[in-house]
Write an enzyme that holds these catalytic residues in place. Structure first.
Site, PDB file in Angstrom:
ATOM      1  N   ASP A  69     -20.878   8.033  45.848  1.00 24.75           N
ATOM      2  CA  ASP A  69     -19.556   8.142  45.262  1.00 24.75           C
ATOM      3  C   ASP A  69     -19.625   9.299  44.271  1.00 24.75           C
ATOM      4  OD1 ASP A  69     -20.736   7.291  42.891  1.00 24.75           O
ATOM      5  OD2 ASP A  69     -19.461   5.551  42.637  1.00 24.75           O
ATOM      6  N   HIS A  94     -18.851  11.147  34.931  1.00 23.43           N
ATOM      7  CA  HIS A  94     -19.000  10.828  33.511  1.00 23.43           C
ATOM      8  C   HIS A  94     -19.699  11.961  32.765  1.00 23.43           C
ATOM      9  CE1 HIS A  94     -17.674   6.918  34.696  1.00 23.43           C
ATOM     10  NE2 HIS A  94     -18.745   6.715  35.446  1.00 23.43           N
TER      11      HIS A  94
END
Length: 169
Positions: free
Chosen positions: A29, A33
């Site tokens: 995925d 962040h």
């Protein structure tokens, strides 16, 4: 990542699963962040990391190192997911299937860098890693969308079609 791959024993377990045929799918995925977000103490730190852009080059490096065959990599990233999730028109090169392809140079040596990452995260844990094997082009439904690291067109995503849904129609 959840669960986190923290040490050599975890990595060895993943390779054992691949070698034994227990693993059907290899994917990534994209958790964009920032370093600041990731540096927070658990459980305030978010799970995941940038990975969608580094999956192909890191796995091609393993192919070149002899840890994985190219055919197995293709099965794990294309045919396997289509088979496991009964996705229509994906997972192989054939008439009637979407022409979703990644063209690779198996011998190209390239260094992964934070500057190469096209994510708001702006970093990768693979910064500075030199790999052998590199994606040079990506086609989505026959349209060239990436060439030599440059995104050429806006997103071309469409909903995934499942065999179960098509059979009920």
């Amino acid at each position: 990542m959840n669960p986190p791959v923290r040490d050599a024993a975890h990595r060895a377990g993943i390779w054992r699963g691949l070698e034994q045929g227990i693993v059907d799918v290899l994917g990534s995925d994209h958790a964009p962040h920032t370093r600041e977000e990731k540096s927070k103490d658990y459980p305030a730190s978010p799970s995941g990391m940038t990975g969608v852009q580094t999956l192909v080059p890191t796995m091609l490096d393993h192919v070149n190192a002899g840890r994985l065959s190219l055919m197995r990599l293709v099965d794990l990233t294309s045919a396997g997911p289509a088979r496991l999730f009964a996705i229509a028109g994906k997972g192989r090169i054939a008439v009637g299937y979407d022409a979703d392809l990644t063209v690779v140079d198996l011998k190209r040596r390239q260094t992964i860098t934070n500057q190469w990452i096209k994510s708001r995260a702006g970093w990768t844990p693979y910064d500075g890693l030199t790999v052998t094997g590199w994606p040079v082009a990506t086609f989505v439904r026959g349209y060239r969308v990436m060439w030599e690291g440059e995104v050429l067109t806006p997103a071309r995503g469409e909903p995934v079609r499942f065999l179960e849904t098509l059979a009920a129609a």
